[in-house]
Design a protein around this motif. Structure first.
Motif, PDB file in Angstrom:
ATOM      1  N   LEU B  99      73.213  25.890  63.082  1.00  0.00           N
ATOM      2  CA  LEU B  99      72.220  25.120  62.349  1.00  0.00           C
ATOM      3  C   LEU B  99      72.206  23.694  62.865  1.00  0.00           C
ATOM      4  O   LEU B  99      73.267  23.075  62.972  1.00  0.00           O
ATOM      5  N   ALA B 101      70.803  19.997  61.890  1.00  0.00           N
ATOM      6  CA  ALA B 101      70.270  19.348  60.690  1.00  0.00           C
ATOM      7  C   ALA B 101      70.012  17.872  60.943  1.00  0.00           C
ATOM      8  O   ALA B 101      70.752  17.221  61.681  1.00  0.00           O
ATOM      9  N   SER B 130      64.814  21.178  53.809  1.00  0.00           N
ATOM     10  CA  SER B 130      66.118  20.734  53.305  1.00  0.00           C
ATOM     11  C   SER B 130      66.815  21.820  52.475  1.00  0.00           C
ATOM     12  O   SER B 130      67.982  22.158  52.705  1.00  0.00           O
ATOM     13  N   CYS B 133      68.083  24.653  54.490  1.00  0.00           N
ATOM     14  CA  CYS B 133      69.318  24.302  55.214  1.00  0.00           C
ATOM     15  C   CYS B 133      70.523  24.508  54.317  1.00  0.00           C
ATOM     16  O   CYS B 133      71.525  25.114  54.702  1.00  0.00           O
ATOM     17  N   GLY B 147      65.968  21.141  59.144  1.00  0.00           N
ATOM     18  CA  GLY B 147      66.824  21.621  60.211  1.00  0.00           C
ATOM     19  C   GLY B 147      66.183  22.726  61.029  1.00  0.00           C
ATOM     20  O   GLY B 147      65.027  23.091  60.823  1.00  0.00           O
ATOM     21  N   TYR B 149      67.429  26.537  62.593  1.00  0.00           N
ATOM     22  CA  TYR B 149      68.457  27.568  62.723  1.00  0.00           C
ATOM     23  C   TYR B 149      68.207  28.353  63.995  1.00  0.00           C
ATOM     24  O   TYR B 149      67.078  28.768  64.271  1.00  0.00           O
TER      25      TYR B 149
END
Lengths: 378, 378
Positions: B99, B101, B130, B133, B147, B149
């Motif tokens: 991930l 972020a 957000s 995430c 973010g 992924y």
């Protein structure tokens, strides 16, 4: 009591605890002709190994703690002879004073409050403006709001003090399981008899006996840079938190310390190291480029009223414990006081505020609340 | 070349450099029946010992580096078999994605810029808000702005990879002083002859030979907490700086890394540790309470164009160097490519962008400028 022909297993005095207080006490007794031995699973490995070594009665003065201030001032006066006997260079004893600096305006207010205390107690300090702070210690951040210079606050390397004491004092490296006035049972089943047991077991004193001594965790860092990079020990109030940086003659700089009520926990945490670095690099940004060589945590022996426990208890045991933040500073005077008590002499300081029995009125299971430090947190 | 009866002192191939690239290369050659030996003063103790072990072609993708991205994607596909052969559990190979972020709105803008690149290159990623995430990684700070992924980005424990490789590859623990196409002179005066020398000496390659490989220092931390505390490897953009936290199955979390042009300097500094803790605790405040167990610094082998050097040089030496931030990821494919080159086969990837001679046009003493990373600093 000065029968020098006894074996180690039956000395005059057994001191339980091989930190700086226990070792100094045993050494004082030995110097006075009393046979003394220290018992500790790892002599010198506790709070004394973590300590920064500030000998700072002035910078450790807080409102409402006049009796502690008095002890600390007397303790400071005992240090020059103590250091001389161990070797001034050997223990890195340094008398160039200490600077307390305020980072922002709120920190300045805290410092002004302490300055009022210094004035009231008649302590010899110099109040400094920002530029004067930086002239004494050029590494200080330009934004520093002001400070207090204290010529009477000295410093020493506690690891070296312990090493020197261990060369002079016999130590048995086994944990003590049970103690009474004249007997120590070790965890390996052996029993040591003697005429007097002294307990100087630091944060472990509360586990061994009934007194309310608790561990107060402190995380500490060791940096290493060029010799003389930091001229003076600096204690800073940074956004309400306290941080200090103490230089050694070899370029090491000790940065401490967190104050955590975590029980017997000596873990170094990400957050603890972060808070120390944040505070010290705010105050002394030039330390950013030097090496971080060690992270450590130790357990200060705290008491409900922040004062040490020095004296003979109702149980007949002599206590030398609970020195909290001032174990290095007060070790020599504690040693002198205990040596006097053991031999039936009058101690060199008034021990009545430090009696082991002053907490006895507290109902079992409900010890007096820990008293917050006034003035400067941390 | 597969004469198995030669002694260690005259193998088919001598690989100079015992990091993950050199060891993987030697192992690949051995698997193909070529006798290979690694020469390194301390095998596995360099950048491979410091590395976090992200196998992250997507998260290491930058604008203008399509050829590196292509190599990294191919490298990623080589990992499952490589890990299977070493033991998936033995090397802690983990395929649960990664991930990235963004901490604040400016960081979000940087991340959006990278997302445009991901879209243009057709990379399989999921853009997350957000809350999404935090649903994938609950330790993330509530304020995180969004973010990406990336299911294709995996991770592994490089120290365990090196340990497994060292069980399979013979290594001579002496520094190499001089190398040519078929001879290595060791610092102790011995000479090793062979049919082909491969140089995989990481940041030291530039010292050994004329290619512009330079050390790029990275400081890194190891934290330790409960197993599973951090679910996913997280890379954060925090106030313009990059930080990552990579969990191991045993609860260790590797936090890295500074990017410093300091020459051959592996000091851990107060400022380096502070910046890493500041960034990672902003992003993952829950890590504050866990143990800080190690601080370390290693030297990435950087090149002027950030791409590795893989191929046969005009000097006849085979190069496998300059892998910068992607040595762990690209070790298996580099090994396969070098093994093919050594045996006169066509390598599994196009090596033309990675030729050792691509820097030859630079006038002596004025190497091409290091190219700044686009998109994400650090």
């Amino acid at each position: 009591m000065a029968d020098r022909h006894k074996s180690l297993s039956k000395p005059d005095v057994v001191v339980v605890g091989g930190g700086v207080v226990g070792l100094s006490t045993a050494w004082q007794l030995i110097k006075e002709g009393v046979e003394a031995v220290v018992v500790d699973p790892q002599p010198g490995a506790g709070a004394s190994h973590a300590a920064a070594g500030m000998l700072a009665p002035i910078h450790e003065a807080y409102w409402g703690e006049s009796h502690i201030l008095g002890l600390n001032l007397a303790a400071s006066q005992a240090w020059p002879v103590f250091a001389e006997q161990l070797g001034v260079d050997a223990v890195d004893y340094c008398r160039n004073g200490m600077l307390m600096a305020a980072y922002d305006v709120d920190d300045k207010a805290l410092l002004d409050n302490l300055s009022d205390l210094h004035a009231q107690e008649g302590l010899p300090v110099e109040r400094l403006r920002s530029r004067e702070c930086r002239s004494r210690e050029p590494l200080l951040a330009p934004g520093v709001r002001g400070g207090v210079y204290s010529p009477l606050d000295h410093h020493v390397n506690p690891r070296r003090v312990v090493a020197e004491l261990l060369r002079r004092v016999p130590a048995v490296a086994i944990p003590a399981a049970e103690v009474s006035q004249n007997r120590v049972m070790l965890e390996d089943g052996q029993t040591m008899s003697c005429q007097q047991v002294v307990v100087a077991a630091g944060a472990w004193t509360g586990r061994l006996l009934g007194v309310p001594v608790r561990p107060v965790k402190g995380q500490i860092l060791r940096l290493s840079g060029p010799e003389g990079l930091l001229r003076l020990p600096v204690r800073g109030v940074v956004r309400g938190s306290s941080v200090y940086a103490v230089p050694r003659s070899d370029g090491e700089i000790v940065v401490g310390a967190t104050v955590e009520e975590q029980g017997f926990d000596t873990r170094v945490t990400a957050g603890g190291v972060y808070e120390l670095l944040r505070a010290v690099l705010s105050l002394l940004p030039g330390l950013s480029e030097i090496d971080l060589v060690e992270t450590w945590a130790g357990l200060r022996p705290g008491t409900p009223d922040n004062a040490p426990i020095i004296g003979t208890g109702a149980d007949g045991i002599v206590y030398a414990a609970g020195h909290y933040r001032n174990g290095i500073l007060t070790a020599p005077i504690t040693a002198a006081a205990v040596a006097a008590l053991v031999q039936g002499r009058r101690p060199p300081v008034d021990l009545s505020p430090f009696s082991p029995d002053r907490f006895a009125a507290a109902p079992t299971g409900r010890l007096p609340e820990a008293k917050p430090l006034s003035g400067v947190p941390g």
